[in-house]
Design a protein around this motif. Structure first.
Motif, mmCIF file in Angstrom:
data_model
loop_
_atom_site.group_PDB
_atom_site.id
_atom_site.type_symbol
_atom_site.label_atom_id
_atom_site.label_comp_id
_atom_site.label_asym_id
_atom_site.label_seq_id
_atom_site.Cartn_x
_atom_site.Cartn_y
_atom_site.Cartn_z
ATOM 1 N N PRO A 42 7.039 -3.417 -0.301
ATOM 2 C CA PRO A 42 6.246 -3.927 -1.438
ATOM 3 C C PRO A 42 6.394 -5.424 -1.677
ATOM 4 O O PRO A 42 5.521 -6.027 -2.289
ATOM 5 N N ASP A 43 7.498 -6.023 -1.194
ATOM 6 C CA ASP A 43 7.656 -7.470 -1.390
ATOM 7 C C ASP A 43 7.163 -8.266 -0.188
ATOM 8 O O ASP A 43 7.336 -9.472 -0.124
ATOM 9 N N GLU A 44 6.563 -7.597 0.787
ATOM 10 C CA GLU A 44 5.940 -8.293 1.911
ATOM 11 C C GLU A 44 4.438 -8.405 1.667
ATOM 12 O O GLU A 44 3.929 -7.933 0.660
ATOM 13 N N GLU A 45 3.753 -8.999 2.622
ATOM 14 C CA GLU A 45 2.297 -9.150 2.496
ATOM 15 C C GLU A 45 1.631 -7.836 2.879
ATOM 16 O O GLU A 45 0.977 -7.733 3.906
ATOM 17 N N PHE A 46 1.794 -6.835 2.015
ATOM 18 C CA PHE A 46 1.336 -5.498 2.412
ATOM 19 C C PHE A 46 -0.174 -5.384 2.489
ATOM 20 O O PHE A 46 -0.693 -4.476 3.123
ATOM 21 N N GLU A 47 -0.887 -6.305 1.847
ATOM 22 C CA GLU A 47 -2.350 -6.246 1.955
ATOM 23 C C GLU A 47 -2.799 -6.530 3.395
ATOM 24 O O GLU A 47 -3.905 -6.222 3.786
ATOM 25 N N GLU A 48 -1.887 -7.130 4.192
ATOM 26 C CA GLU A 48 -2.170 -7.391 5.606
ATOM 27 C C GLU A 48 -1.817 -6.192 6.481
ATOM 28 O O GLU A 48 -2.177 -6.152 7.647
ATOM 29 N N ALA A 49 -1.047 -5.262 5.948
ATOM 30 C CA ALA A 49 -0.611 -4.100 6.720
ATOM 31 C C ALA A 49 -1.568 -2.935 6.466
ATOM 32 O O ALA A 49 -2.596 -3.088 5.814
ATOM 33 N N ASP A 50 -1.202 -1.756 6.993
ATOM 34 C CA ASP A 50 -2.051 -0.574 6.801
ATOM 35 C C ASP A 50 -1.603 0.242 5.593
ATOM 36 O O ASP A 50 -2.232 1.237 5.239
ATOM 37 N N GLY A 51 -0.478 -0.175 5.000
ATOM 38 C CA GLY A 51 0.019 0.584 3.871
ATOM 39 C C GLY A 51 1.337 0.025 3.380
ATOM 40 O O GLY A 51 1.806 -1.003 3.856
ATOM 41 N N VAL A 52 1.911 0.701 2.399
ATOM 42 C CA VAL A 52 3.136 0.239 1.759
ATOM 43 C C VAL A 52 4.195 1.327 1.876
ATOM 44 O O VAL A 52 3.919 2.502 1.628
ATOM 45 N N HIS A 53 5.392 0.915 2.267
ATOM 46 C CA HIS A 53 6.541 1.826 2.353
ATOM 47 C C HIS A 53 7.372 1.644 1.089
ATOM 48 O O HIS A 53 7.963 0.603 0.880
ATOM 49 N N PHE A 54 7.395 2.669 0.230
ATOM 50 C CA PHE A 54 8.186 2.618 -0.985
ATOM 51 C C PHE A 54 9.504 3.340 -0.777
ATOM 52 O O PHE A 54 9.574 4.318 -0.034
ATOM 53 N N VAL A 55 10.540 2.862 -1.445
ATOM 54 C CA VAL A 55 11.760 3.642 -1.607
ATOM 55 C C VAL A 55 11.846 3.940 -3.094
ATOM 56 O O VAL A 55 11.891 3.028 -3.916
ATOM 57 N N CYS A 56 11.848 5.215 -3.425
ATOM 58 C CA CYS A 56 11.720 5.653 -4.814
ATOM 59 C C CYS A 56 12.802 5.032 -5.696
ATOM 60 O O CYS A 56 13.994 5.217 -5.455
ATOM 61 N N GLY A 57 12.384 4.275 -6.714
ATOM 62 C CA GLY A 57 13.307 3.698 -7.678
ATOM 63 C C GLY A 57 13.750 2.290 -7.360
ATOM 64 O O GLY A 57 14.360 1.641 -8.210
ATOM 65 N N GLU A 58 13.473 1.792 -6.145
ATOM 66 C CA GLU A 58 13.858 0.423 -5.809
ATOM 67 C C GLU A 58 12.751 -0.528 -6.241
ATOM 68 O O GLU A 58 11.591 -0.307 -5.935
#
Ligand SMILES: [Zn+2]
Length: 115
Positions: A42-58
């Motif tokens: 989420p703190d990277e340029e995710f709009e350039e990627a195909d999606g976002v990798h979340f870690v729950c609660g971080e």
């Protein structure tokens, strides 16, 4: 212009809000990555990627907020367990190849091979 969009963890239902640009269409939120998709934190340029990798609660990313609430959706895996749960989940955007939306292959068709 960006605006907040909320999603929930498929494991425990923890709600997260993230600032999004308007132009990417969401495909799904899943507890596993889709085959062929590339995810950014989420703190990277995710709009350039195909999606976002979340870690729950971080919530290190400035545009990410865990609201402290939980979804009551029927598809939450463990609605009465600990939350946030610290597990991974994935927001996938719709991907296009040659102008056609790419369909994801269910992971089960991959992981069962050779077991
Ligand atoms: Zn969770």
């Amino acid at each position: 212009m960006s605006y907040p969009v909320s999603y929930y963890c498929p494991h425990c239902g923890a709600l997260v809000e993230i600032e999004r640009e308007g132009y990417l269409a969401d495909k799904s939120v899943t507890p596993y990555p889709l085959v062929g998709w590339e995810y950014a934190a989420p703190d990277e340029e995710f709009e350039e990627a195909d999606g976002v990798h979340f870690v729950c609660g971080e919530s290190d990313a400035p545009d990410l907020t865990w609201t402290g609430e939980r979804s009551e959706a029927d598809d939450v895996e463990n609605p009465h367990g600990e939350s946030p749960c610290g597990r991974d989940f994935y927001l996938s955007f719709v991907r296009y190849e040659d102008g056609e939306a790419v369909e994801s292959v269910p992971e089960s068709e991959y992981v069962d091979i050779g077991l």
